[in-house]
Design an enzyme around this catalytic site. Sequence first.
Site, PDB file in Angstrom:
ATOM      1  N   ILE A  13      12.456 -27.952 -41.782  1.00 43.70           N
ATOM      2  CA  ILE A  13      12.443 -26.656 -41.086  1.00 43.70           C
ATOM      3  C   ILE A  13      13.453 -26.632 -39.943  1.00 43.70           C
ATOM      4  O   ILE A  13      14.036 -25.588 -39.652  1.00 43.70           O
ATOM      5  CB  ILE A  13      11.013 -26.283 -40.610  1.00 43.70           C
ATOM      6  N   ARG A  36      14.264 -39.929 -35.582  1.00 37.66           N
ATOM      7  CA  ARG A  36      14.313 -41.340 -35.977  1.00 37.66           C
ATOM      8  C   ARG A  36      15.350 -41.537 -37.069  1.00 37.66           C
ATOM      9  O   ARG A  36      15.748 -42.643 -37.350  1.00 37.66           O
ATOM     10  CB  ARG A  36      12.930 -41.792 -36.468  1.00 37.66           C
ATOM     11  N   LYS A  89       4.329 -24.099 -36.372  1.00 38.03           N
ATOM     12  CA  LYS A  89       2.964 -23.863 -36.833  1.00 38.03           C
ATOM     13  C   LYS A  89       2.521 -25.026 -37.729  1.00 38.03           C
ATOM     14  O   LYS A  89       3.375 -25.602 -38.390  1.00 38.03           O
ATOM     15  CB  LYS A  89       2.830 -22.535 -37.579  1.00 38.03           C
ATOM     16  N   ASP A 167      -1.372 -25.365 -45.276  1.00 31.78           N
ATOM     17  CA  ASP A 167      -0.065 -25.341 -44.586  1.00 31.78           C
ATOM     18  C   ASP A 167       0.638 -24.009 -44.873  1.00 31.78           C
ATOM     19  O   ASP A 167       1.039 -23.315 -43.940  1.00 31.78           O
ATOM     20  CB  ASP A 167       0.792 -26.552 -44.989  1.00 31.78           C
TER      21      ASP A 167
END
Length: 313
Positions: A13, A36, A89, A167
């Site tokens: 995203i 990372r 979200k 989700d």
Amino acid sequence: MTMKVAIVGVGKIARDQHVPAIAASADWELAATVSRNGVVEGVEAFADLHSLLSSRQDVEVISLCLPPVPRFAYATAALQAGRHVMLEKPPGATLSECHTLERMAREAGVSIYATWHSREAAQVAKARAWLKDKRLRSLKVVWKEDVRRWHPGQEWIWQAGGLGVFDPGINALSIVTEILPDPFHLTAATLEFPENRQTPIAASLTFAHPHGAEMSAVFDWRQDGDQTWTIQAETNGGFLLLSEGGAKLAIEGEIQAETETEDNPLQGEYPRLYAKMAKLVRSRGIDMDLTPLTHVADAFLLGQRVIVEPFNE
Ligand code: NAP
């Protein structure tokens, strides 16, 4: 004046929506990333948030693009360092941690924004305006998509706290809670868990509405072929169909004028989120609406659990 923002978590995203929305905005400059693994070309990259917070005092806003479970630790570190925080979200893995974040932001006098990108879909505001003075008779959500297509290789969605089919389902709930003038609550749910996974692959929900309107939602991640993201509402003043996740609207069967959404339903949502964040920061405002997450938590509290066949990628 532009504000400096850092993105934490350079994943799907962040790359698809946050980076282009920031680049297109006069309000924002992408000053750093924390990842990372990933980098954004031309932008200073940090391997951990603490290094960024200690060496870049000029970065006022931290935008957290991580999955929900690891997000809380990053959010608290950013708030403790006096930075404004923007949350993807769902705003957290639990309601309590979201309340904690809001309290911390208030105490620190900084902004926090629980974003709900689907509320910014092109036709949601128009649907809300139309429903405002109507009496609801029924509402049905159908949110059916192919998890293999939209979440390839994402292990976190199947782990505890990853929400599974909620989700995407929480996006539908974020729209419904935005467009309906009256509050409602969950009365029953059935959650289908693959026997090898910690989160549901499908769910059906029933809600009670103050006017007695019939309200239900079906979420399913096993949809081949056409994908469906629709909300149908029948009222005393006619019939509304919001489709393509809020990008298209028909009232009494008549398609309403389309805006910018033809081939990319997400187009426009993230620029609007960043515009709202800019306003919040300027006014030191807080926008932490937890209603969609509350309905999901209720479904996990009250839902009947059904075990279904294993899911393998
Ligand atoms: P993703 O690509 O799987 O993960 C995003 C990034 O989070 C990863 O690249 C990684 O960043 C970091 N991350 C993952 N697990 C972590 C862990 N355990 N600890 C620390 N960092 C971790 O996920 P995504 O699809 O971008 O979704 C992120 C959030 O955005 C979710 O809450 C999702 O609901 C929301 N969202 C996603 C979409 C979508 O279309 N995918 C749409 C709207 C909203 P680094 O490797 O850079 O460290």
